[in-house]
Write a protein that holds these residues in place. Structure first.
Motif, PDB file in Angstrom:
ATOM      1  N   TYR A 143     -17.198 -13.885  -7.447  1.00  0.00           N
ATOM      2  CA  TYR A 143     -16.099 -13.549  -8.359  1.00  0.00           C
ATOM      3  C   TYR A 143     -15.439 -12.206  -8.045  1.00  0.00           C
ATOM      4  O   TYR A 143     -14.859 -11.572  -8.930  1.00  0.00           O
ATOM      5  N   GLN A 144     -15.532 -11.779  -6.801  1.00  0.00           N
ATOM      6  CA  GLN A 144     -14.911 -10.517  -6.394  1.00  0.00           C
ATOM      7  C   GLN A 144     -14.038 -10.745  -5.161  1.00  0.00           C
ATOM      8  O   GLN A 144     -14.325 -10.258  -4.071  1.00  0.00           O
ATOM      9  N   ALA A 145     -12.973 -11.501  -5.342  1.00  0.00           N
ATOM     10  CA  ALA A 145     -12.032 -11.742  -4.248  1.00  0.00           C
ATOM     11  C   ALA A 145     -11.002 -10.618  -4.227  1.00  0.00           C
ATOM     12  O   ALA A 145     -10.355 -10.346  -5.244  1.00  0.00           O
ATOM     13  N   TRP A 146     -10.858  -9.995  -3.089  1.00  0.00           N
ATOM     14  CA  TRP A 146      -9.936  -8.872  -2.962  1.00  0.00           C
ATOM     15  C   TRP A 146      -8.536  -9.399  -2.632  1.00  0.00           C
ATOM     16  O   TRP A 146      -8.124  -9.434  -1.473  1.00  0.00           O
ATOM     17  N   THR A 147      -7.821  -9.798  -3.658  1.00  0.00           N
ATOM     18  CA  THR A 147      -6.475 -10.321  -3.453  1.00  0.00           C
ATOM     19  C   THR A 147      -5.423  -9.559  -4.244  1.00  0.00           C
ATOM     20  O   THR A 147      -4.228  -9.726  -4.005  1.00  0.00           O
ATOM     21  N   GLY A 148      -5.840  -8.754  -5.196  1.00  0.00           N
ATOM     22  CA  GLY A 148      -4.883  -8.016  -6.008  1.00  0.00           C
ATOM     23  C   GLY A 148      -3.975  -7.119  -5.201  1.00  0.00           C
ATOM     24  O   GLY A 148      -2.805  -6.925  -5.540  1.00  0.00           O
ATOM     25  N   PHE A 149      -4.502  -6.576  -4.105  1.00  0.00           N
ATOM     26  CA  PHE A 149      -3.696  -5.638  -3.313  1.00  0.00           C
ATOM     27  C   PHE A 149      -2.559  -6.322  -2.567  1.00  0.00           C
ATOM     28  O   PHE A 149      -1.685  -5.649  -2.014  1.00  0.00           O
ATOM     29  N   TYR A 150      -2.552  -7.661  -2.575  1.00  0.00           N
ATOM     30  CA  TYR A 150      -1.432  -8.354  -1.949  1.00  0.00           C
ATOM     31  C   TYR A 150      -0.118  -8.009  -2.640  1.00  0.00           C
ATOM     32  O   TYR A 150       0.956  -8.084  -2.033  1.00  0.00           O
ATOM     33  N   ALA A 151      -0.200  -7.653  -3.914  1.00  0.00           N
ATOM     34  CA  ALA A 151       1.020  -7.385  -4.671  1.00  0.00           C
ATOM     35  C   ALA A 151       1.029  -6.045  -5.403  1.00  0.00           C
ATOM     36  O   ALA A 151       2.057  -5.657  -5.936  1.00  0.00           O
ATOM     37  N   SER A 152      -0.099  -5.345  -5.477  1.00  0.00           N
ATOM     38  CA  SER A 152      -0.150  -4.088  -6.228  1.00  0.00           C
ATOM     39  C   SER A 152       0.710  -3.013  -5.576  1.00  0.00           C
ATOM     40  O   SER A 152       1.017  -3.059  -4.392  1.00  0.00           O
ATOM     41  N   ARG A 153       1.095  -2.042  -6.383  1.00  0.00           N
ATOM     42  CA  ARG A 153       1.988  -0.966  -5.956  1.00  0.00           C
ATOM     43  C   ARG A 153       3.182  -1.513  -5.183  1.00  0.00           C
ATOM     44  O   ARG A 153       3.461  -1.145  -4.043  1.00  0.00           O
ATOM     45  N   ASN A 154       3.891  -2.414  -5.862  1.00  0.00           N
ATOM     46  CA  ASN A 154       5.003  -3.094  -5.209  1.00  0.00           C
ATOM     47  C   ASN A 154       6.137  -2.149  -4.838  1.00  0.00           C
ATOM     48  O   ASN A 154       6.875  -2.396  -3.879  1.00  0.00           O
ATOM     49  N   VAL A 155       6.281  -1.051  -5.576  1.00  0.00           N
ATOM     50  CA  VAL A 155       7.337  -0.099  -5.232  1.00  0.00           C
ATOM     51  C   VAL A 155       7.051   0.544  -3.879  1.00  0.00           C
ATOM     52  O   VAL A 155       7.943   0.643  -3.022  1.00  0.00           O
ATOM     53  N   LEU A 156       5.813   0.967  -3.671  1.00  0.00           N
ATOM     54  CA  LEU A 156       5.445   1.553  -2.384  1.00  0.00           C
ATOM     55  C   LEU A 156       5.635   0.546  -1.262  1.00  0.00           C
ATOM     56  O   LEU A 156       6.168   0.879  -0.192  1.00  0.00           O
ATOM     57  N   LYS A 157       5.227  -0.699  -1.509  1.00  0.00           N
ATOM     58  CA  LYS A 157       5.412  -1.735  -0.493  1.00  0.00           C
ATOM     59  C   LYS A 157       6.893  -1.918  -0.177  1.00  0.00           C
ATOM     60  O   LYS A 157       7.294  -2.068   0.981  1.00  0.00           O
ATOM     61  N   GLY A 158       7.719  -1.907  -1.224  1.00  0.00           N
ATOM     62  CA  GLY A 158       9.149  -2.072  -1.017  1.00  0.00           C
ATOM     63  C   GLY A 158       9.769  -0.940  -0.235  1.00  0.00           C
ATOM     64  O   GLY A 158      10.577  -1.161   0.674  1.00  0.00           O
ATOM     65  N   VAL A 159       9.396   0.289  -0.585  1.00  0.00           N
ATOM     66  CA  VAL A 159       9.924   1.447   0.140  1.00  0.00           C
ATOM     67  C   VAL A 159       9.487   1.408   1.592  1.00  0.00           C
ATOM     68  O   VAL A 159      10.273   1.713   2.505  1.00  0.00           O
ATOM     69  N   ALA A 160       8.234   1.013   1.826  1.00  0.00           N
ATOM     70  CA  ALA A 160       7.728   0.934   3.200  1.00  0.00           C
ATOM     71  C   ALA A 160       8.509  -0.096   4.012  1.00  0.00           C
ATOM     72  O   ALA A 160       8.843   0.134   5.186  1.00  0.00           O
ATOM     73  N   ARG A 161       8.819  -1.241   3.386  1.00  0.00           N
ATOM     74  CA  ARG A 161       9.588  -2.278   4.086  1.00  0.00           C
ATOM     75  C   ARG A 161      10.990  -1.775   4.419  1.00  0.00           C
ATOM     76  O   ARG A 161      11.507  -1.965   5.510  1.00  0.00           O
ATOM     77  N   ARG A 162      11.623  -1.149   3.431  1.00  0.00           N
ATOM     78  CA  ARG A 162      12.982  -0.666   3.658  1.00  0.00           C
ATOM     79  C   ARG A 162      12.998   0.423   4.731  1.00  0.00           C
ATOM     80  O   ARG A 162      13.893   0.468   5.580  1.00  0.00           O
ATOM     81  N   ALA A 163      12.004   1.304   4.689  1.00  0.00           N
ATOM     82  CA  ALA A 163      11.929   2.370   5.684  1.00  0.00           C
ATOM     83  C   ALA A 163      11.764   1.798   7.086  1.00  0.00           C
ATOM     84  O   ALA A 163      12.377   2.278   8.046  1.00  0.00           O
ATOM     85  N   SER A 164      10.936   0.755   7.186  1.00  0.00           N
ATOM     86  CA  SER A 164      10.725   0.118   8.486  1.00  0.00           C
ATOM     87  C   SER A 164      12.019  -0.483   9.008  1.00  0.00           C
ATOM     88  O   SER A 164      12.383  -0.306  10.179  1.00  0.00           O
ATOM     89  N   SER A 165      12.729  -1.195   8.139  1.00  0.00           N
ATOM     90  CA  SER A 165      13.993  -1.802   8.546  1.00  0.00           C
ATOM     91  C   SER A 165      14.995  -0.739   8.987  1.00  0.00           C
ATOM     92  O   SER A 165      15.695  -0.884   9.994  1.00  0.00           O
ATOM     93  N   GLN A 166      15.081   0.328   8.222  1.00  0.00           N
ATOM     94  CA  GLN A 166      16.013   1.399   8.549  1.00  0.00           C
ATOM     95  C   GLN A 166      15.651   2.051   9.890  1.00  0.00           C
ATOM     96  O   GLN A 166      16.531   2.371  10.692  1.00  0.00           O
ATOM     97  N   LEU A 167      14.361   2.223  10.135  1.00  0.00           N
ATOM     98  CA  LEU A 167      13.915   2.828  11.381  1.00  0.00           C
ATOM     99  C   LEU A 167      14.346   2.011  12.588  1.00  0.00           C
ATOM    100  O   LEU A 167      14.939   2.544  13.544  1.00  0.00           O
ATOM    101  N   TYR A 168      14.072   0.700  12.547  1.00  0.00           N
ATOM    102  CA  TYR A 168      14.399  -0.130  13.697  1.00  0.00           C
ATOM    103  C   TYR A 168      15.906  -0.233  13.906  1.00  0.00           C
ATOM    104  O   TYR A 168      16.402  -0.226  15.045  1.00  0.00           O
ATOM    105  N   ALA A 169      16.646  -0.287  12.817  1.00  0.00           N
ATOM    106  CA  ALA A 169      18.091  -0.328  12.937  1.00  0.00           C
ATOM    107  C   ALA A 169      18.623   0.966  13.539  1.00  0.00           C
ATOM    108  O   ALA A 169      19.476   0.958  14.437  1.00  0.00           O
ATOM    109  N   ALA A 170      18.125   2.092  13.056  1.00  0.00           N
ATOM    110  CA  ALA A 170      18.588   3.386  13.543  1.00  0.00           C
ATOM    111  C   ALA A 170      18.204   3.600  15.002  1.00  0.00           C
ATOM    112  O   ALA A 170      18.996   4.146  15.786  1.00  0.00           O
TER     113      ALA A 170
END
Length: 450
Positions: free
Chosen positions: A307-334
């Motif tokens: 009963y201890q499946a580590w799956t919560g982190f797939y979606a936790s701190r979604n703001v940080l995940k979002g900023v990281a995705r956007r930063a990555s996209s901006q980096l490759y484009a730039a």
């Protein structure tokens, strides 16, 4: 954390230089690079170069961080690997040959493919489903050849070692010592270490009175682990989280303990030595055994107990995940746009060094957040804020670069950039981004320190 990491690398370098048989492996590059650039003296740097040349200090993985394997993009995994590997090659002329992916919460089949493509000789994992690990231990299946790609198959297979139930640490609770087991340096206190050098929770030192107890416990654990592997070589990791910050204390206790075991090897049936992963895997390779092949199956999701499946982190701190995705996209484009700019206008007004510094900052920020306790959201709020701050600040710097590329006059730049439909769409996306966000015979245990 900076003070802790600085103490690790400074004291380990000094201690390795004292005796030729000592070894140490260093995993993530971010803190090492910070120490190298801001703390290490010329004398320490000279010692490190000598240790690396002699193979007594070995860089493992070599990326900026030990990246997560569930919520990171492949491009960003490659980015952080490139950042660390580039530094190591430029600084020491070496490239890592082994992984140490012992802490990500599950193991993806993509990772062995990536590491095989990066030229790694072996892959090492730990966090897999507890029930599966128990079965693999019982059947001596912890080591295998992993073919992570259904299409590449044998072309990019890699030998994989799964850490046993003790994972990447040594036993920390001993019947005769209620402190930290085989870790004698206790709990780190920074920035104000104790003046007398006595840290909290320090284990009993290895003395004439305690050495036999330590040796017996260590040998029993080595033999327990040996029963789960096919060879007589046992990888016994001597290190754990936040250890070796006072490595003189560690080696001062490890050395006599290992000497005692080897002097009584006929009684114990075990010999021990310090070893890097390179030395350990070379010993396993020389056994010339055939290994089971695992296909492109993941070890996901990770469960540590019922009963201890580590799956919560797939979606936790979604703001940080979002900023990281956007930063990555901006980096490759730039990076793409700036490369195009330099090809078309090598003498343009956007200074190369200034632009590369902006891109370098964002590469660092995007790389570090790929850490298995970064983009996953399993870090403390304070650390999460640090990641976000680094990303946002670096993105703002790249915003400046993008603005300069678009707005500074450079002959017919606009028409050249908009020559094709591809570049027109890319430019529009960039403008929007800029506007919207500023282990038989006797056992031989290899003790690998990290």
């Amino acid at each position: 954390m900076h003070a802790y990491a600085a103490n690790v690398y400074t004291s380990v370098t000094q201690e390795l230089s004292k005796y030729k048989d000592r070894r140490f492996i260093a995993v993530e590059q971010e803190f090492f690079r910070l120490w190298w650039d801001t703390v290490a003296s010329d004398s320490l740097k000279k010692q490190v170069r000598q240790l690396v040349t002699e193979g007594r200090l070995e860089f493992i993985i070599g990326g900026q961080v030990m990246h997560d394997e569930a919520v990171t993009d492949l491009d960003d995994q490659i980015l952080q690997m490139t950042e660390g590997h580039g530094f190591l090659y430029q600084t020491f002329g070496v490239r890592p040959r082994f992984s140490w992916h012992v802490d990500p919460f599950g193991a993806s089949a993509t990772t062995p493919v990536l590491f095989a493509l990066a030229g790694f000789d072996a892959h090492l994992i730990s966090r897999i489903d507890y029930d599966l690990k128990h079965s693999m231990q019982k059947n001596k299946k912890l080591q295998f050849v992993w073919r992570g790609s259904p299409s590449l198959k044998a072309k990019q297979e890699i030998f994989t070692h799964t850490m046993d139930q003790f994972s990447y640490c040594t036993p920390s609770h001993l019947p005769f010592s209620s402190s930290s087991g085989f870790y004698w340096n206790g709990i780190a206190l920074f920035p104000d270490p104790p003046i007398d050098g006595v840290y909290p929770n320090m284990s009993l030192p290895v003395t004439k009175e305690t050495v036999q107890l330590y040796a017996k416990t260590m040998v029993e654990n080595i033999k327990q682990r040996a029963a789960w592997f096919r060879t007589s070589h046992v990888l016994w990791p001597w290190g754990c989280d936040k250890q070796f910050y006072n490595s003189s204390v560690q080696f001062r206790n490890m050395d006599p303990l290992m000497k005692y075991i080897n002097q009584n090897s006929k009684e114990f049936g075990v010999t021990v030595q310090y070893a890097t992963l390179s030395e350990y895997f070379q010993s396993v390779h020389q056994t010339n055994l055939s290994w089971d092949v695992r296909g492109a199956e993941d070890f996901l999701p990770y469960s540590s107990e019922p009963y201890q499946a580590w799956t919560g982190f797939y979606a936790s701190r979604n703001v940080l995940k979002g900023v990281a995705r956007r930063a990555s996209s901006q980096l490759y484009a730039a990076e793409t746009l700036f490369t195009r700019y330099r090809v078309s206008f090598p003498d343009g007004p956007v200074a190369k060094d200034w632009a590369l510094e902006k891109l370098r900052a964002l590469r660092w920020a995007v790389s570090e957040v790929q850490h298995h306790d970064g983009i996953t959201g399993t870090e403390s709020p304070k650390v999460a804020e640090m990641y976000t701050q680094h990303l946002v600040q670096a993105m703002m710097g790249v915003d400046e670069l993008l603005a300069a590329l678009f707005l500074l006059p450079h002959n017919l730049a606009a028409s050249n950039i908009r020559d094709t439909n591809f570049h027109r769409k890319g430019a529009n996306r960039l403008v929007k981004a800029t506007a919207s966000m500023n282990t038989g015979g006797p056992l031989n245990a290899c003790c690998s320190n990290r």
